[in-house]
Design a protein around this motif. Sequence first.
Motif, short mmCIF file in Angstrom:
data_model
loop_
_atom_site.label_atom_id
_atom_site.label_comp_id
_atom_site.label_asym_id
_atom_site.label_seq_id
_atom_site.Cartn_x
_atom_site.Cartn_y
_atom_site.Cartn_z
N THR A 60 0.82 -1.22 0.00
CA THR A 60 0.00 0.00 0.00
C THR A 60 0.85 1.27 0.00
N ILE A 61 2.16 1.14 -0.11
CA ILE A 61 3.06 2.30 -0.04
C ILE A 61 3.42 2.79 -1.44
N LEU A 62 3.31 4.09 -1.65
CA LEU A 62 3.76 4.74 -2.88
C LEU A 62 4.89 5.69 -2.50
N VAL A 63 5.90 5.80 -3.37
CA VAL A 63 6.96 6.79 -3.18
C VAL A 63 7.24 7.49 -4.50
N CYS A 64 7.66 8.73 -4.41
CA CYS A 64 8.03 9.52 -5.57
C CYS A 64 9.27 10.33 -5.21
N ALA A 65 10.35 10.10 -5.95
CA ALA A 65 11.58 10.87 -5.77
C ALA A 65 11.64 11.94 -6.84
N MET A 66 12.05 13.15 -6.48
CA MET A 66 12.10 14.28 -7.41
C MET A 66 13.44 14.99 -7.25
N ASP A 67 14.03 15.37 -8.41
CA ASP A 67 15.33 16.03 -8.36
C ASP A 67 15.55 16.78 -9.67
N ASP A 68 16.69 17.48 -9.75
CA ASP A 68 17.06 18.18 -10.98
C ASP A 68 18.02 17.33 -11.81
N ALA A 69 18.23 16.07 -11.42
CA ALA A 69 19.08 15.12 -12.15
C ALA A 69 18.40 13.76 -12.09
N PRO A 70 18.79 12.84 -12.96
CA PRO A 70 18.15 11.52 -12.94
C PRO A 70 18.20 10.88 -11.55
N VAL A 71 17.11 10.19 -11.24
CA VAL A 71 16.95 9.56 -9.94
C VAL A 71 16.18 8.26 -10.12
N GLY A 72 16.50 7.28 -9.30
CA GLY A 72 15.75 6.03 -9.27
C GLY A 72 15.39 5.73 -7.83
N CYS A 119 18.51 0.26 -11.61
CA CYS A 119 17.91 0.09 -12.95
C CYS A 119 17.02 1.28 -13.30
N LYS A 120 16.25 1.75 -12.33
CA LYS A 120 15.34 2.86 -12.59
C LYS A 120 16.10 4.17 -12.79
N TRP A 121 17.23 4.33 -12.07
CA TRP A 121 18.05 5.53 -12.27
C TRP A 121 18.52 5.60 -13.72
N SER A 122 19.01 4.49 -14.24
CA SER A 122 19.56 4.48 -15.60
C SER A 122 18.48 4.65 -16.66
N GLY A 123 17.25 4.29 -16.32
CA GLY A 123 16.17 4.36 -17.30
C GLY A 123 16.16 3.20 -18.26
N LEU A 147 28.90 3.21 -5.25
CA LEU A 147 29.44 2.26 -6.22
C LEU A 147 29.58 3.00 -7.54
N GLU A 148 30.81 3.01 -8.06
CA GLU A 148 31.12 3.74 -9.28
C GLU A 148 30.71 5.19 -9.06
N GLU A 149 29.94 5.80 -9.95
CA GLU A 149 29.56 7.20 -9.78
C GLU A 149 28.26 7.38 -9.01
N LEU A 150 27.69 6.28 -8.52
CA LEU A 150 26.36 6.33 -7.91
C LEU A 150 26.40 6.32 -6.39
N VAL A 151 25.39 6.98 -5.82
CA VAL A 151 25.18 6.99 -4.38
C VAL A 151 23.81 6.36 -4.12
N PHE A 152 23.77 5.43 -3.20
CA PHE A 152 22.54 4.74 -2.81
C PHE A 152 22.18 5.20 -1.41
N LEU A 164 17.14 5.03 -2.73
CA LEU A 164 17.16 6.07 -3.75
C LEU A 164 18.54 6.05 -4.38
N CYS A 165 18.60 5.96 -5.70
CA CYS A 165 19.86 5.94 -6.43
C CYS A 165 20.01 7.24 -7.22
N SER A 166 21.17 7.88 -7.06
CA SER A 166 21.44 9.16 -7.72
C SER A 166 22.95 9.33 -7.81
N THR A 167 23.36 10.48 -8.31
CA THR A 167 24.80 10.77 -8.34
C THR A 167 25.22 11.59 -7.12
N LYS A 168 24.27 11.86 -6.23
CA LYS A 168 24.59 12.61 -5.01
C LYS A 168 23.79 12.02 -3.85
N PRO A 169 24.23 12.24 -2.63
CA PRO A 169 23.52 11.68 -1.48
C PRO A 169 22.21 12.41 -1.21
#
Length: 184
Positions: A60-72, A119-123, A147-152, A164-169
Amino acid sequence: MVVYAAQHPDPRRVSALFLTRCAALHWGLQPPLELARGPYGKPYLPLHPQHHFNLSHSGTILVCAMDDAPVGVDVQLCQPRRTSFLDKLCSPEERQWLRDREDSPQAFALLWSLKESRCKWSGRGLQRPISDIRIPLPQSNENLLELEELVFSLRTGEGWQLCLCSTKPWNGAIRWLQLDDTKE
């Protein structure tokens, strides 16, 4: 970067309403939102390419991440899984990590949310075997992994795990919303 969450008995049915509400709160966008899908199915806002978002739901849980760069983002309920299922989905290192945690539902939900959010970050979605998707494995109660250029960025709730996967914390808290779906 912000993550909104809500609970609803039918999260798929209200996901568009939820995204619209989150976009209004975070970016001031007014409905209706025009959505499009990338070549592998990741939704985006073609009239607002500077705004990036990602949705997930479990139970029953929904989440939505929003940013100015790709996010998963991915949320997973902690539920028991059959050992044969775990063997198919995990690399040998991941499988050992789960065994070290007695194949707990919490550990598997965390591992799965790490894989899905990447996977969702990469699209690109799941174009290769799930066991081949590289993720960092937490060794303690870490909230940030790299891991690599990604922050989890990890969050845990009662009976669920979120990554949440992005290039920043992401150091913020989840912003819980009440959904009134009578305005659909």
